[in-house]
Design a protein around this motif. Structure first.
Motif, PDB file in Angstrom:
ATOM      1  N   GLY A 153       0.775  -1.233   0.000  1.00 29.07           N
ATOM      2  CA  GLY A 153       0.000   0.000   0.000  1.00 29.07           C
ATOM      3  C   GLY A 153       0.803   1.279   0.000  1.00 29.07           C
ATOM      4  N   PHE A 154       2.129   1.177   0.210  1.00 28.48           N
ATOM      5  CA  PHE A 154       2.932   2.398   0.300  1.00 28.48           C
ATOM      6  C   PHE A 154       2.769   3.267  -0.944  1.00 28.48           C
ATOM      7  CE2 PHE A 154       6.885   4.705  -0.590  1.00 28.48           C
ATOM      8  CZ  PHE A 154       7.040   5.427   0.587  1.00 28.48           C
ATOM      9  N   ASP A 155       2.800   2.645  -2.121  1.00 26.03           N
ATOM     10  CA  ASP A 155       2.711   3.415  -3.358  1.00 26.03           C
ATOM     11  C   ASP A 155       1.340   4.063  -3.536  1.00 26.03           C
ATOM     12  OD1 ASP A 155       5.318   2.847  -4.016  1.00 26.03           O
ATOM     13  OD2 ASP A 155       4.840   1.223  -5.404  1.00 26.03           O
ATOM     14  N   GLY A 156       0.363   3.634  -2.778  1.00 25.24           N
ATOM     15  CA  GLY A 156      -0.936   4.285  -2.811  1.00 25.24           C
ATOM     16  C   GLY A 156      -1.048   5.422  -1.820  1.00 25.24           C
ATOM     17  N   LEU A 331      -1.360   7.350  -7.701  1.00 22.66           N
ATOM     18  CA  LEU A 331      -2.063   8.541  -8.162  1.00 22.66           C
ATOM     19  C   LEU A 331      -1.116   9.678  -8.539  1.00 22.66           C
ATOM     20  CD1 LEU A 331      -5.346   8.817  -6.064  1.00 22.66           C
ATOM     21  CD2 LEU A 331      -4.840   7.500  -8.127  1.00 22.66           C
ATOM     22  N   SER A 332       0.145   9.347  -8.766  1.00 23.15           N
ATOM     23  CA  SER A 332       1.066  10.337  -9.314  1.00 23.15           C
ATOM     24  C   SER A 332       0.664  10.647 -10.749  1.00 23.15           C
ATOM     25  CB  SER A 332       2.503   9.805  -9.289  1.00 23.15           C
ATOM     26  OG  SER A 332       3.352  10.597 -10.090  1.00 23.15           O
ATOM     27  N   MET A 333       0.742  11.919 -11.121  1.00 29.43           N
ATOM     28  CA  MET A 333       0.436  12.284 -12.500  1.00 29.43           C
ATOM     29  C   MET A 333       1.452  11.686 -13.470  1.00 29.43           C
ATOM     30  SD  MET A 333      -0.464  14.880 -10.203  1.00 29.43           S
ATOM     31  CE  MET A 333       0.739  16.207 -10.312  1.00 29.43           C
ATOM     32  N   ALA A 369      -4.302  13.433 -20.790  1.00 30.58           N
ATOM     33  CA  ALA A 369      -3.705  14.417 -19.896  1.00 30.58           C
ATOM     34  C   ALA A 369      -4.230  14.251 -18.474  1.00 30.58           C
ATOM     35  CB  ALA A 369      -4.007  15.827 -20.395  1.00 30.58           C
ATOM     36  N   ARG A 370      -3.322  14.131 -17.539  1.00 32.81           N
ATOM     37  CA  ARG A 370      -3.684  14.038 -16.124  1.00 32.81           C
ATOM     38  C   ARG A 370      -3.509  15.399 -15.462  1.00 32.81           C
ATOM     39  NH1 ARG A 370       0.105   8.714 -15.300  1.00 32.81           N
ATOM     40  NH2 ARG A 370      -1.373   7.124 -16.044  1.00 32.81           N
ATOM     41  N   LEU A 387      -7.838   7.478 -16.443  1.00 25.85           N
ATOM     42  CA  LEU A 387      -6.446   7.923 -16.429  1.00 25.85           C
ATOM     43  C   LEU A 387      -5.602   7.211 -15.380  1.00 25.85           C
ATOM     44  CD1 LEU A 387      -7.013  11.773 -16.820  1.00 25.85           C
ATOM     45  CD2 LEU A 387      -6.223  10.172 -18.569  1.00 25.85           C
ATOM     46  N   TYR A 388      -6.240   6.680 -14.339  1.00 30.84           N
ATOM     47  CA  TYR A 388      -5.507   6.078 -13.217  1.00 30.84           C
ATOM     48  C   TYR A 388      -5.940   4.626 -13.031  1.00 30.84           C
ATOM     49  CZ  TYR A 388      -3.779  10.699 -12.048  1.00 30.84           C
ATOM     50  OH  TYR A 388      -3.136  11.919 -12.088  1.00 30.84           O
TER      51      TYR A 388
END
Length: 420
Positions: A153-156, A331-333, A369-370, A387-388
């Motif tokens: 979950g860290f990357d979230g 959720l990084s662009m 485009a984000r 997009l995600y």
């Protein structure tokens, strides 16, 4: 200390919170969270969207002491989450260390920046959130929870939009201090930028290109070169010439709040950000919008927007083009794609800007485009879901961390937790 009503930094967004409390200790944050049905964290108020707002309680952690913990063996620093990047940068430089990058404003808080995926520039540089190796949060029951890189979950959680709790401590990767020079180039032909975007953005460690969309050539672009990288600084590149006399002002009188240019070598913290920590950042009376597109399609995205130039220019202060390396933060662009970042600093003309944004977003739609989470945009929930790809997992993880929805607000309900 509490407030009845407050505005964001630029005065373009009024927070609707019932109260805003400036916490001075982590224990105070824990008590506030435990006693609140709904609560949101507020940083240095540099967002232009309503991501941080709530009709309930807002708590700031910017008044909590930084309490720096430097671990030179691990190459990390741990610091209070509300600390401004410029303050952390000065501490690190004083001890011979550095961050991999900085945003254009050193005034922003660490927690607010990482929660929204804020960034600097550089083809090889991840957004600021990629430097995070651990977070400590106050979660919904008022207890403190730490999550570290590599844990499930860290990357979230890192680009977490405030959905998991109030971040109170952050641990960041560091590297030995380095020197940077900043050079201004003028007269870049548009065709060169459009046909060889990668060539332009690879001229230095960090490159920023500025335009108003209607000029015949690019007004100026800034190349920030690491002195330890062995990169050659050229006086001319494909028609663009290095300006050794004048500064690269962004608009009238802006050069007095910019960090030194003209090829003068200085420490990273006084060259990577555009603006000086001891001056008012940017213009101040403005609205900001920003979109990430795949860098491989950057030239075509710019062509699509340039067709709108005559509509954009009357309401624009400046557009800045930057880049970011791909990452794995949900959720990084820049999630899983090297990105071109297209930023608009608008005049404070909200009606005109809001009328333009759908046209800009339509032009950028073919490039997926984000939008920047903290900037003004009109992208809807259905589009964000496309997009995600990790958004369903993000929702599930947030529900696990915050089962009562204590940290949700209108922004999250409108764009993330739709249909729940």
């Amino acid at each position: 200390m509490s407030h009845d009503s407050e505005l964001n930094w630029a005065g373009t967004l009024e927070y609707g919170a019932a109260d805003i409390i400036d916490a001075t200790t982590i224990d105070e944050v824990s008590s506030l969270v435990a006693g609140a049905k709904r609560i949101r964290a507020l940083g240095t108020r540099h967002s232009f969207s309503d991501i941080a707002d709530t009709n309930a309680l807002l708590v700031t952690v910017t008044g909590i002491e930084p309490d720096f913990v430097l671990d030179e063996d691990a190459r990390t620093v741990t610091v209070g989450a509300g600390t401004r990047y410029g303050i952390l940068a000065r501490f690190l430089e004083d001890h011979g260390w550095a961050l991999h990058n900085m945003g254009s404003l050193p005034h922003i808080s660490i927690a607010g920046a990482i929660a929204t995926g804020t960034h600097g520039s550089g083809n090889g540089n991840g957004v600021l959130s990629t430097a995070i190796s651990a977070l400590e949060l106050v979660v919904a029951d008022g207890s403190r929870r730490v999550i570290r890189r590599g844990e499930p979950g860290f990357d979230g959680v890192v680009v977490g939009l405030g959905a998991f709790g109030v971040v109170v401590r952050v641990t960041l990767d560091i590297q030995p201090s380095f020197q940077v020079r900043q050079d201004v180039y003028r007269g870049l032909p548009w065709d060169v930028l459009l046909d060889d975007l990668e060539g332009v953005t690879s001229l230095g460690y960090s490159v920023s290109v500025f335009t108003d969309w209607v000029e015949e050539t690019i007004a100026n672009f800034w190349v920030k070169t690491r002195m330890d990288a062995g990169t050659e600084v050229v006086d001319e590149w494909r028609g663009a010439k290095r300006d050794i006399v004048s500064a690269g002002a962004l608009w009238e009188t802006s050069d007095d709040n910019l960090n030194e240019q003209g090829g003068v070598v200085g420490p990273w913290l006084e060259r990577l950000p555009h603006f000086r920590l001891d001056r008012i950042p940017s213009n101040g009376d403005e609205i900001q919008t920003e979109y990430f597109v795949p860098r491989s399609q950057g030239g075509d995205a710019l062509r699509a927007l340039r067709a709108l130039g005559p509509k954009i220019a009357p309401h624009l202060m400046i557009t800045e083009l930057r880049t970011a390396a791909a990452d794995d933060l949900w959720l990084s662009m820049a999630y899983q794609r090297d990105s071109l970042i297209i930023h608009f600093t608008w005049k404070n003309e909200p009606e005109a800007v809001l009328a333009l944004l759908p046209q800009i977003e339509e032009a950028l739609a073919p490039f997926e485009a984000r939008p920047h989470w903290g900037k003004l945009n009109t992208v809807d929930a259905a589009t964000l879901a496309r997009l995600y790809p990790r958004l369903p997992e993000f929702r599930a993880l947030a529900a696990e961390w915050d089962p009562t929805g204590a940290f949700r607000n209108a922004y999250l309900n409108r764009l993330i937790f739709t249909g729940e």
